[in-house]
Design a protein around this motif. Structure first.
Motif, PDB file in Angstrom:
ATOM      1  N   CYS A 138       0.822  -1.210   0.000  1.00  0.00           N
ATOM      2  CA  CYS A 138       0.000   0.000   0.000  1.00  0.00           C
ATOM      3  C   CYS A 138       0.856   1.260   0.000  1.00  0.00           C
ATOM      4  N   ALA A 139       0.363   2.284  -0.686  1.00  0.00           N
ATOM      5  CA  ALA A 139       0.946   3.620  -0.623  1.00  0.00           C
ATOM      6  C   ALA A 139      -0.115   4.521  -0.005  1.00  0.00           C
ATOM      7  N   PHE A 140       0.242   5.187   1.081  1.00  0.00           N
ATOM      8  CA  PHE A 140      -0.692   6.047   1.806  1.00  0.00           C
ATOM      9  C   PHE A 140      -0.241   7.496   1.784  1.00  0.00           C
ATOM     10  N   ALA A 141      -1.200   8.386   1.568  1.00  0.00           N
ATOM     11  CA  ALA A 141      -0.978   9.815   1.783  1.00  0.00           C
ATOM     12  C   ALA A 141      -1.341  10.094   3.236  1.00  0.00           C
ATOM     13  N   VAL A 142      -0.578  10.951   3.875  1.00  0.00           N
ATOM     14  CA  VAL A 142      -0.880  11.342   5.251  1.00  0.00           C
ATOM     15  C   VAL A 142      -1.879  12.490   5.196  1.00  0.00           C
ATOM     16  N   GLU A 143      -3.067  12.235   5.706  1.00  0.00           N
ATOM     17  CA  GLU A 143      -4.124  13.257   5.730  1.00  0.00           C
ATOM     18  C   GLU A 143      -3.948  14.207   6.898  1.00  0.00           C
ATOM     19  N   SER A 144      -3.536  13.684   8.052  1.00  0.00           N
ATOM     20  CA  SER A 144      -3.291  14.536   9.218  1.00  0.00           C
ATOM     21  C   SER A 144      -2.329  13.851  10.174  1.00  0.00           C
ATOM     22  N   HIS A 145      -1.714  14.666  11.000  1.00  0.00           N
ATOM     23  CA  HIS A 145      -0.793  14.194  12.033  1.00  0.00           C
ATOM     24  C   HIS A 145      -1.083  14.968  13.303  1.00  0.00           C
ATOM     25  N   THR A 146      -1.315  14.245  14.389  1.00  0.00           N
ATOM     26  CA  THR A 146      -1.493  14.867  15.694  1.00  0.00           C
ATOM     27  C   THR A 146      -0.388  14.349  16.601  1.00  0.00           C
ATOM     28  N   ALA A 147       0.366  15.259  17.198  1.00  0.00           N
ATOM     29  CA  ALA A 147       1.402  14.895  18.160  1.00  0.00           C
ATOM     30  C   ALA A 147       0.838  15.174  19.550  1.00  0.00           C
ATOM     31  N   ASP A 148       0.593  14.116  20.301  1.00  0.00           N
ATOM     32  CA  ASP A 148      -0.044  14.210  21.613  1.00  0.00           C
ATOM     33  C   ASP A 148       1.012  14.015  22.691  1.00  0.00           C
ATOM     34  N   SER A 149       1.093  14.965  23.628  1.00  0.00           N
ATOM     35  CA  SER A 149       2.100  14.849  24.672  1.00  0.00           C
ATOM     36  C   SER A 149       1.684  15.602  25.926  1.00  0.00           C
ATOM     37  N   LEU A 150       1.956  14.989  27.070  1.00  0.00           N
ATOM     38  CA  LEU A 150       1.838  15.650  28.367  1.00  0.00           C
ATOM     39  C   LEU A 150       3.221  15.781  28.998  1.00  0.00           C
ATOM     40  N   ASP A 151       4.280  15.613  28.184  1.00  0.00           N
ATOM     41  CA  ASP A 151       5.668  15.639  28.640  1.00  0.00           C
ATOM     42  C   ASP A 151       5.953  14.592  29.712  1.00  0.00           C
ATOM     43  N   ILE A 152       5.312  13.437  29.561  1.00  0.00           N
ATOM     44  CA  ILE A 152       5.552  12.301  30.435  1.00  0.00           C
ATOM     45  C   ILE A 152       6.160  11.203  29.563  1.00  0.00           C
ATOM     46  N   PRO A 153       7.301  10.625  29.964  1.00  0.00           N
ATOM     47  CA  PRO A 153       7.915   9.572  29.142  1.00  0.00           C
ATOM     48  C   PRO A 153       6.941   8.419  28.883  1.00  0.00           C
ATOM     49  N   LEU A 154       6.856   8.015  27.627  1.00  0.00           N
ATOM     50  CA  LEU A 154       5.967   6.938  27.206  1.00  0.00           C
ATOM     51  C   LEU A 154       6.768   5.708  26.819  1.00  0.00           C
ATOM     52  N   SER A 155       6.163   4.548  26.974  1.00  0.00           N
ATOM     53  CA  SER A 155       6.760   3.286  26.522  1.00  0.00           C
ATOM     54  C   SER A 155       5.915   2.762  25.374  1.00  0.00           C
ATOM     55  N   PRO A 156       6.491   2.660  24.181  1.00  0.00           N
ATOM     56  CA  PRO A 156       5.710   2.156  23.053  1.00  0.00           C
ATOM     57  C   PRO A 156       5.432   0.670  23.198  1.00  0.00           C
ATOM     58  N   LEU A 157       4.373   0.229  22.537  1.00  0.00           N
ATOM     59  CA  LEU A 157       4.104  -1.194  22.417  1.00  0.00           C
ATOM     60  C   LEU A 157       5.264  -1.781  21.640  1.00  0.00           C
ATOM     61  N   GLY A 158       5.769  -2.926  22.056  1.00  0.00           N
ATOM     62  CA  GLY A 158       6.933  -3.447  21.369  1.00  0.00           C
ATOM     63  C   GLY A 158       7.084  -4.945  21.480  1.00  0.00           C
ATOM     64  N   PHE A 159       8.163  -5.438  20.902  1.00  0.00           N
ATOM     65  CA  PHE A 159       8.503  -6.850  20.960  1.00  0.00           C
ATOM     66  C   PHE A 159      10.011  -6.980  21.052  1.00  0.00           C
ATOM     67  N   ARG A 160      10.455  -8.140  21.514  1.00  0.00           N
ATOM     68  CA  ARG A 160      11.887  -8.409  21.640  1.00  0.00           C
ATOM     69  C   ARG A 160      12.381  -9.039  20.351  1.00  0.00           C
ATOM     70  N   ALA A 161      13.319  -8.387  19.714  1.00  0.00           N
ATOM     71  CA  ALA A 161      13.817  -8.851  18.425  1.00  0.00           C
ATOM     72  C   ALA A 161      15.104  -9.657  18.530  1.00  0.00           C
ATOM     73  N   ASP A 162      15.765  -9.609  19.659  1.00  0.00           N
ATOM     74  CA  ASP A 162      17.105 -10.177  19.749  1.00  0.00           C
ATOM     75  C   ASP A 162      17.193 -11.670  19.451  1.00  0.00           C
ATOM     76  N   ALA A 163      16.795 -12.532  20.346  1.00  0.00           N
ATOM     77  CA  ALA A 163      16.976 -13.969  20.173  1.00  0.00           C
ATOM     78  C   ALA A 163      15.990 -14.585  19.180  1.00  0.00           C
ATOM     79  N   HIS A 164      14.928 -13.893  18.876  1.00  0.00           N
ATOM     80  CA  HIS A 164      13.862 -14.458  18.054  1.00  0.00           C
ATOM     81  C   HIS A 164      13.832 -13.901  16.628  1.00  0.00           C
ATOM     82  N   ILE A 165      14.836 -13.142  16.255  1.00  0.00           N
ATOM     83  CA  ILE A 165      14.798 -12.435  14.980  1.00  0.00           C
ATOM     84  C   ILE A 165      14.689 -13.387  13.788  1.00  0.00           C
ATOM     85  N   ALA A 166      15.434 -14.474  13.784  1.00  0.00           N
ATOM     86  CA  ALA A 166      15.402 -15.406  12.645  1.00  0.00           C
ATOM     87  C   ALA A 166      14.030 -16.078  12.541  1.00  0.00           C
TER      88      ALA A 166
END
Length: 192
Positions: A138-166
Motif C-alpha cells: 500500500c501507498a498512503f498519503a498522510v491526511e493529518s498528524h497529531t502529536a499528543d504529549s503531556l511531557d511524560i515519558p511513554l513506553s511504546p508497544l513493542g517486541f523483543r527482536a534479539d533472540a527471536h529475529i530469525a
C-alpha cells in the motif's frame, strides 16, 4: 493538529530501517523493537487493529507517502473496501497519530510477475485477497498528524527482536515483504 501533508520527519525517523538490519542496536536496548498499531475500520464501522513492525513500513521521502505491506486478510479487506487507516507511533514523550488515505496498492503473492495494480475499493482480486501467502502493498498519503504529549515519558508497544529475529523473519516472510516494498518504491517514488 498538523495540517501539513506528508509523513512528518519525527515519525519517518522511527520507521526507517528494519529489526534484522539493526539487531546490534536492538540488543543494546534489551532487544526492544516498536510494534506500530495500524488501524482500519471493519464493514460494521468498528475499529480493527493490526501490529506492524519497521519491516512492514517505509517512508517514501521523495513523495511524502508512507509505504506499508499488510498480510492480514481482514486488514486487507478493510483497506480495499474503505481505503482509510490510522497509524500510532511513540517516541519519548510524544504519541503521534496519523490518519492515512490509500492512494495505490499492489497485491503481491511473492511469485515473480504475480501482482496487480489496485485502487481503493477495487474488486480486482475477486474478493479472495489473492489467496494464501499474498500481501497487499500500500501507498498512503498522510491526511493529518497529531502529536499528543503531556511531557511524560511513554513506553511504546513493542517486541523483543534479539533472540527471536530469525524465527520472526521466517514466520512473517520478511523476504517477501522486502520484495513488496521494492515494488512499491518503484511505483510510488521511494528511494531504490
Amino acid at each position: 493538529m498538523n495540517a501539513a501533508r506528508g509523513l512528518p520527519e519525527e515519525v519517518a525517523a522511527l520507521l526507517r530501517g528494519s529489526p534484522d538490519a539493526d539487531i546490534r542496536a536492538a540488543v543494546a536496548h534489551a532487544g526492544a523493537e516498536q510494534a506500530f498499531p495500524f488501524l482500519t475500520v471493519d464493514g460494521h464501522g468498528y475499529p480493527h487493529s493490526a501490529l506492524l513492525s519497521r519491516t512492514e513500513l517505509e517512508p517514501a521521502p521523495a513523495t511524502g507517502l508512507l509505504l506499508a505491506v499488510v498480510s492480514g486478510t481482514r486488514t486487507r479487506a478493510n483497506l480495499e473496501r474503505d481505503g482509510r487507516a490510522g497509524l500510532i507511533a511513540v517516541h519519548g514523550t510524544v504519541c503521534s497519530h496519523l490518519t492515512l488515505r490509500l492512494v495505490g496498492s499492489r497485491l503481491i503473492s511473492g511469485e515473480p510477475g504475480d501482482a496487480y495494480d489496485g485502487e481503493p475499493g477495487s474488486e480486482s482480486d475477486g474478493g479472495t485477497n489473492g489467496g494464501t501467502g499474498s500481501v497487499l502493498g500500500c501507498a498512503f498519503a498522510v491526511e493529518s498528524h497529531t502529536a499528543d504529549s503531556l511531557d511524560i515519558p511513554l513506553s511504546p508497544l513493542g517486541f523483543r527482536a534479539d533472540a527471536h529475529i530469525a524465527r520472526l523473519a521466517r514466520i512473517e516472510q520478511w523476504e517477501r515483504t522486502a520484495t513488496a516494498l521494492a515494488t512499491l518504491r518503484s511505483a510510488y517514488g521511494g528511494e531504490v
